[in-house]
Design an enzyme around this catalytic site. Structure first.
Site, PDB file in Angstrom:
ATOM      1  N   GLY A 176      -0.440   2.201   9.831  1.00 14.08           N
ATOM      2  CA  GLY A 176       0.265   2.079  11.106  1.00 14.08           C
ATOM      3  C   GLY A 176      -0.609   1.814  12.313  1.00 14.08           C
ATOM      4  CG  MET A 236     -11.821  -2.079   5.850  1.00 17.03           C
ATOM      5  SD  MET A 236     -10.318  -1.832   4.897  1.00 17.03           S
ATOM      6  CE  MET A 236      -9.277  -0.947   6.064  1.00 17.03           C
ATOM      7  CG  ASP A 257      -6.368  -2.340   3.782  1.00 16.44           C
ATOM      8  OD1 ASP A 257      -5.276  -2.060   4.310  1.00 16.44           O
ATOM      9  OD2 ASP A 257      -6.993  -1.572   3.018  1.00 16.44           O
ATOM     10  N   GLY A 258      -4.971  -3.696   6.934  1.00 14.76           N
ATOM     11  CA  GLY A 258      -4.812  -2.968   8.181  1.00 14.76           C
ATOM     12  C   GLY A 258      -4.096  -3.776   9.248  1.00 14.76           C
ATOM     13  N   GLY A 259      -2.955  -3.274   9.671  1.00 15.71           N
ATOM     14  CA  GLY A 259      -2.229  -3.914  10.762  1.00 15.71           C
ATOM     15  C   GLY A 259      -1.601  -5.252  10.397  1.00 15.71           C
ATOM     16  N   GLY A 282      -8.474   4.847   7.459  1.00 20.50           N
ATOM     17  CA  GLY A 282      -8.107   6.264   7.534  1.00 20.50           C
ATOM     18  C   GLY A 282      -6.602   6.483   7.616  1.00 20.50           C
ATOM     19  CG  PHE A 283      -4.910   7.794   9.982  1.00 20.37           C
ATOM     20  CD1 PHE A 283      -4.249   8.945   9.552  1.00 20.37           C
ATOM     21  CD2 PHE A 283      -6.211   7.901  10.454  1.00 20.37           C
ATOM     22  CE1 PHE A 283      -4.872  10.184   9.617  1.00 20.37           C
ATOM     23  CE2 PHE A 283      -6.850   9.146  10.513  1.00 20.37           C
ATOM     24  CZ  PHE A 283      -6.178  10.283  10.101  1.00 20.37           C
ATOM     25  CB  SER A 338       3.399   0.881   8.574  1.00 26.48           C
ATOM     26  OG  SER A 338       2.465  -0.003   9.112  1.00 26.48           O
ATOM     27  CG  HIS A 344      -4.253  -1.567  -1.140  1.00 19.23           C
ATOM     28  ND1 HIS A 344      -5.408  -2.294  -1.358  1.00 19.23           N
ATOM     29  CD2 HIS A 344      -4.568  -0.666  -0.161  1.00 19.23           C
ATOM     30  CE1 HIS A 344      -6.360  -1.859  -0.553  1.00 19.23           C
ATOM     31  NE2 HIS A 344      -5.887  -0.874   0.187  1.00 19.23           N
ATOM     32  CG  ASP A 383      -5.094   2.550   1.306  1.00 18.11           C
ATOM     33  OD1 ASP A 383      -6.106   1.831   1.248  1.00 18.11           O
ATOM     34  OD2 ASP A 383      -3.985   2.145   1.696  1.00 18.11           O
ATOM     35  CG  MET A 393     -11.143   3.860   2.508  1.00 27.05           C
ATOM     36  SD  MET A 393      -9.591   3.814   3.403  1.00 27.05           S
ATOM     37  CE  MET A 393      -8.476   3.692   2.038  1.00 27.05           C
ATOM     38  CG  HIS A 431      -9.445   0.552   0.107  1.00 28.70           C
ATOM     39  ND1 HIS A 431      -8.841   0.366   1.336  1.00 28.70           N
ATOM     40  CD2 HIS A 431     -10.778   0.636   0.367  1.00 28.70           C
ATOM     41  CE1 HIS A 431      -9.767   0.340   2.269  1.00 28.70           C
ATOM     42  NE2 HIS A 431     -10.941   0.506   1.716  1.00 28.70           N
ATOM     43  CG  MET A 445      -8.038   7.642   2.640  1.00 31.32           C
ATOM     44  SD  MET A 445      -7.034   7.716   4.123  1.00 31.32           S
ATOM     45  CE  MET A 445      -6.425   6.036   4.183  1.00 31.32           C
ATOM     46  CB  SER A 451      -0.900   0.008   1.238  1.00 33.90           C
ATOM     47  OG  SER A 451      -1.391   1.323   1.444  1.00 33.90           O
TER      48      SER A 451
HETATM   49  C1  DX5 Z   1      -6.185   1.939   6.155  1.00 29.69           C
HETATM   50  C2  DX5 Z   1      -5.805   1.681   4.707  1.00 29.69           C
HETATM   51  C3  DX5 Z   1      -4.744   0.665   4.601  1.00 29.69           C
HETATM   52  C4  DX5 Z   1      -3.424   1.118   5.177  1.00 29.69           C
HETATM   53  C5  DX5 Z   1      -2.776  -0.075   5.816  1.00 29.69           C
HETATM   54  O1  DX5 Z   1      -7.015   3.000   6.213  1.00 29.69           O
HETATM   55  O2  DX5 Z   1      -6.914   1.235   3.984  1.00 29.69           O
HETATM   56  O3  DX5 Z   1      -4.557   0.157   3.300  1.00 29.69           O
HETATM   57  O4  DX5 Z   1      -2.591   1.674   4.211  1.00 29.69           O
HETATM   58  O5  DX5 Z   1      -1.703   0.368   6.594  1.00 29.69           O
HETATM   59  P1  DX5 Z   1      -0.877  -0.598   7.551  1.00 29.69           P
HETATM   60  O6  DX5 Z   1      -0.416  -1.764   6.730  1.00 29.69           O
HETATM   61  O7  DX5 Z   1       0.266   0.261   8.024  1.00 29.69           O
HETATM   62  O8  DX5 Z   1      -1.803  -1.000   8.642  1.00 29.69           O
HETATM   63 ZN    ZN Z   2      -6.650   0.062   1.927  1.00 29.31          ZN
END
Ligand code: DX5
Ligand code: ZN
Length: 226
Positions: free
Chosen positions: A154, A146, A181-183, A151-152, A204, A41, A43, A76, A74, A45, A16
């Site tokens: 990390g 998700m 997606d996420g963490g 939104g962010f 991240s 990927h 993102d 958002m 993606h 927003m 991403s």
């Molecule tokens: C979250 C995004 C993710 C994000 C994942 O809002 O949709 O794609 O970039 O970030 P990490 O891999 O750092 O959790």
């Molecule tokens: Zn995403």
């Protein structure tokens, strides 16, 4: 990188670019491309659906000019159908919309196809019950679970995503893909794989690392470890 991740049934790692250094996006992309990421990927927003603003069609087009990789976009944003043509024109290969922003998710899938989108994905926030995506499930190419509140990058992985992934996986045909997606990092990726996930979005845990190729290799190793 893979030109079309649907061609493979092996687990795929999507880098991403949200955590990339935008001042040198082309070389950041080249690094993960060479470093073994399977696709990218993106993102998007809008500051309405999520409390952050990232980038739109112009950066998507710049990404397209930098790589032949599959671009998994993606959205958002509160109006995915309104902006879908711009992202398709910019070179997006797949578009994923949030079920929370449409009245009728099956109609939204059909509209995205009518607009020329070849790979349509649906996604849902952690707080949204999984049943909400069921009406569209037959007609999507992939489902994105998700595992953080979007939104962010990390943020911390939410384990509640895993039972959701298991429920969805049972309902998918073999030619449909399950994405998370996420963490996602070295400690969470194998847990997601065990829940049936095919595609792993990572921001991240790749871009915040000094050696991106080593980071991708370490993630892949966790996928193959029994
Ligand atoms: C979250 C995004 C993710 C994000 C994942 O809002 O949709 O794609 O970039 O970030 P990490 O891999 O750092 O959790
Ligand atoms: Zn995403």
């Amino acid at each position: 990188m893979t030109s079309n991740p649907f061609d493979s049934t092996t687990p795929q790692i999507a880098a991403s670019i949200l955590s990339a250094d935008f001042s040198k996006l082309a070389s950041e992309i080249a690094e993960v491309d060479r470093g073994g990421a399977d696709f990218l990927h993106l993102d998007v927003m809008d500051g309405h659906f999520v409390p952050n603003i990232s980038f739109g069609p112009a950066v998507t087009a710049a990404t397209r000019r930098s790589t032949k990789a599959f671009l998994d976009v993606h959205l958002m944003i509160t109006e995915p159908l309104r902006y879908a043509p711009d992202f398709l024109k910019a070179g997006a290969d797949g578009l994923t919309f949030h079920c929370e922003v449409v009245q009728d998710s099956l109609a939204a899938v059909r509209e995205l196809r009518r607009l020329g989108c070849k790979h349509v994905g649906i996604t849902l926030n952690p707080a949204t019950p999984v049943e909400k995506i069921f009406p569209a499930l037959d007609e999507v190419d992939h489902v994105l679970i998700m595992s953080v509140v979007p939104g962010f990058s990390g943020q911390k992985f939410m384990p509640e995503a895993l039972p959701k992934a298991e429920i969805v996986k049972k309902r998918l045909r073999p030619n449909q893909r399950l994405e998370i997606d996420g963490g996602i990092h070295q400690e969470t990726i194998a847990r997601a794989r065990a829940a049936g996930v095919d595609w792993f979005v990572v921001a991240s845990a790749i871009f915040d690392q000094k050696d991106r190729a080593a980071a991708i290799a370490a993630l892949r190793k966790r996928l193959s470890a029994k």
